[in-house]
Design an enzyme around this catalytic site. Structure first.
Site, PDB file in Angstrom:
ATOM      1  N   PRO A 193       0.831  -1.206   0.000  1.00 17.92           N
ATOM      2  CA  PRO A 193       0.000   0.000   0.000  1.00 17.92           C
ATOM      3  C   PRO A 193       0.863   1.253   0.000  1.00 17.92           C
ATOM      4  O   PRO A 193       1.840   1.346   0.742  1.00 17.92           O
ATOM      5  CB  PRO A 193      -0.796  -0.134   1.304  1.00 17.92           C
ATOM      6  CG  PRO A 193      -0.827  -1.599   1.584  1.00 17.92           C
ATOM      7  CD  PRO A 193       0.490  -2.128   1.090  1.00 17.92           C
ATOM      8  N   GLU A 194       0.500   2.205  -0.855  1.00 23.95           N
ATOM      9  CA  GLU A 194       1.239   3.446  -0.952  1.00 23.95           C
ATOM     10  C   GLU A 194       0.412   4.564  -0.327  1.00 23.95           C
ATOM     11  O   GLU A 194      -0.622   4.308   0.282  1.00 23.95           O
ATOM     12  CB  GLU A 194       1.610   3.715  -2.404  1.00 23.95           C
ATOM     13  CG  GLU A 194       2.508   2.604  -2.981  1.00 23.95           C
ATOM     14  CD  GLU A 194       2.999   2.887  -4.394  1.00 23.95           C
ATOM     15  OE1 GLU A 194       2.822   4.016  -4.885  1.00 23.95           O
ATOM     16  OE2 GLU A 194       3.577   1.978  -5.011  1.00 23.95           O
TER      17      GLU A 194
END
Length: 269
Positions: free
Chosen positions: A2-3
């Protein structure tokens, strides 16, 4: 992994369900993630939770005595369910609220983190971070100065959290494409004018991704279980050997800094 948009989406999804609620119990089912889960969380029983905010890819859940610092790692997810709901495999951490709901952290790969930051202190993982990309502190002038002594690839530079936080692999590739900058161009060879473009597109790409709920490629889903839809709008990432949406040339894939990088050989110089 996840960014920034996925973490922002998770934070926004959690906030209405956890902020302002008294805590009934804290359960640690697997104490060892990337680092040991903070035992200080046990002391939050009986405390009413405060706001939740994001710094880089960390979520900071505020309490009078400090902050619970949470990171999703490679495959972590957080969801709010009834406390009576059966635990899932890899549910490692749980906060139970007085209203009968519970926040659960699930992480199959155990690269996530649940840490404690005492009030008035800053954890080492947060102390060396650069500016937030969506803040006024990040612009083309700042970026040009930050890159001036960096001879390595521009893609690696904008993914360095000491330069700017939260620009992960997907959004770095997309921002460079929109700016027309080849990912292997030396960072200190990017002009001020092109840094202005790049900073603007980093902001635009991240804001668009947040609006679409992030990007689901493999592990990420939103807190309600739905996918992030920005993947449907990717120009280069994951599109190797497919035609460029702008010029029709085939998108190339190359390993840069041990990460898969995608670019158009004609549009990006």
């Amino acid at each position: 992994m996840p960014e920034l948009p996925e973490v922002e989406t998770t934070k926004n999804g959690l906030a209405p369900h956890i902020v302002g609620k008294p805590i009934k119990a804290v359960n640690i089912y697997q104490p060892q993630l990337r680092w040991p889960i903070a035992v200080e969380a046990k002391a939050l029983v009986g405390i009413t939770s405060g706001e939740i905010r994001r710094r880089a890819k960390y979520m900071l859940w505020e309490f009078p005595s400090g902050s619970l610092v949470m990171h999703l790692g490679m495959s972590g997810t957080m969801r709010v369910v009834s406390a009576q709901t059966a635990l899932k495999k890899h549910d490692h951490f749980e906060v139970v609220f007085e209203d009968g709901s519970a926040l659960r952290f699930n992480d199959p790969r155990r690269f996530g983190a649940i840490l404690w930051q005492p009030a008035g202190e800053t954890l080492s993982v947060l102390s060396q971070l650069g500016p937030e990309p969506l803040s006024d502190d990040f612009d083309g002038k700042y970026l040009h100065t930050a890159l001036s002594k960096r001879k390595g690839a521009i893609k690696n530079a904008i993914m360095d959290n000491k330069v700017v936080v939260g620009v992960g692999n997907i959004y770095a590739s997309e921002s460079l494409f929109m700016s027309g900058i080849h990912p292997k161009r030396a960072a200190n060879k990017v002009s001020l004018a092109r840094c202005n473009l790049l900073a603007g597109f980093i902001k635009a790409v991240l804001e668009k991704a947040i609006g679409e709920g992030g990007t689901t490629l493999k592990d990420f889903t939103q807190t309600d279980g739905s996918p992030g839809y920005f993947a449907q709008q990717l120009n280069v990432y994951g599109r190797a050997d497919l035609p460029c949406n702008q010029c029709g040339s085939l998108i190339k894939k190359q390993i840069i800094g041990q990460r898969s990088s995608f670019y158009c050989p004609k549009c990006q110089r």
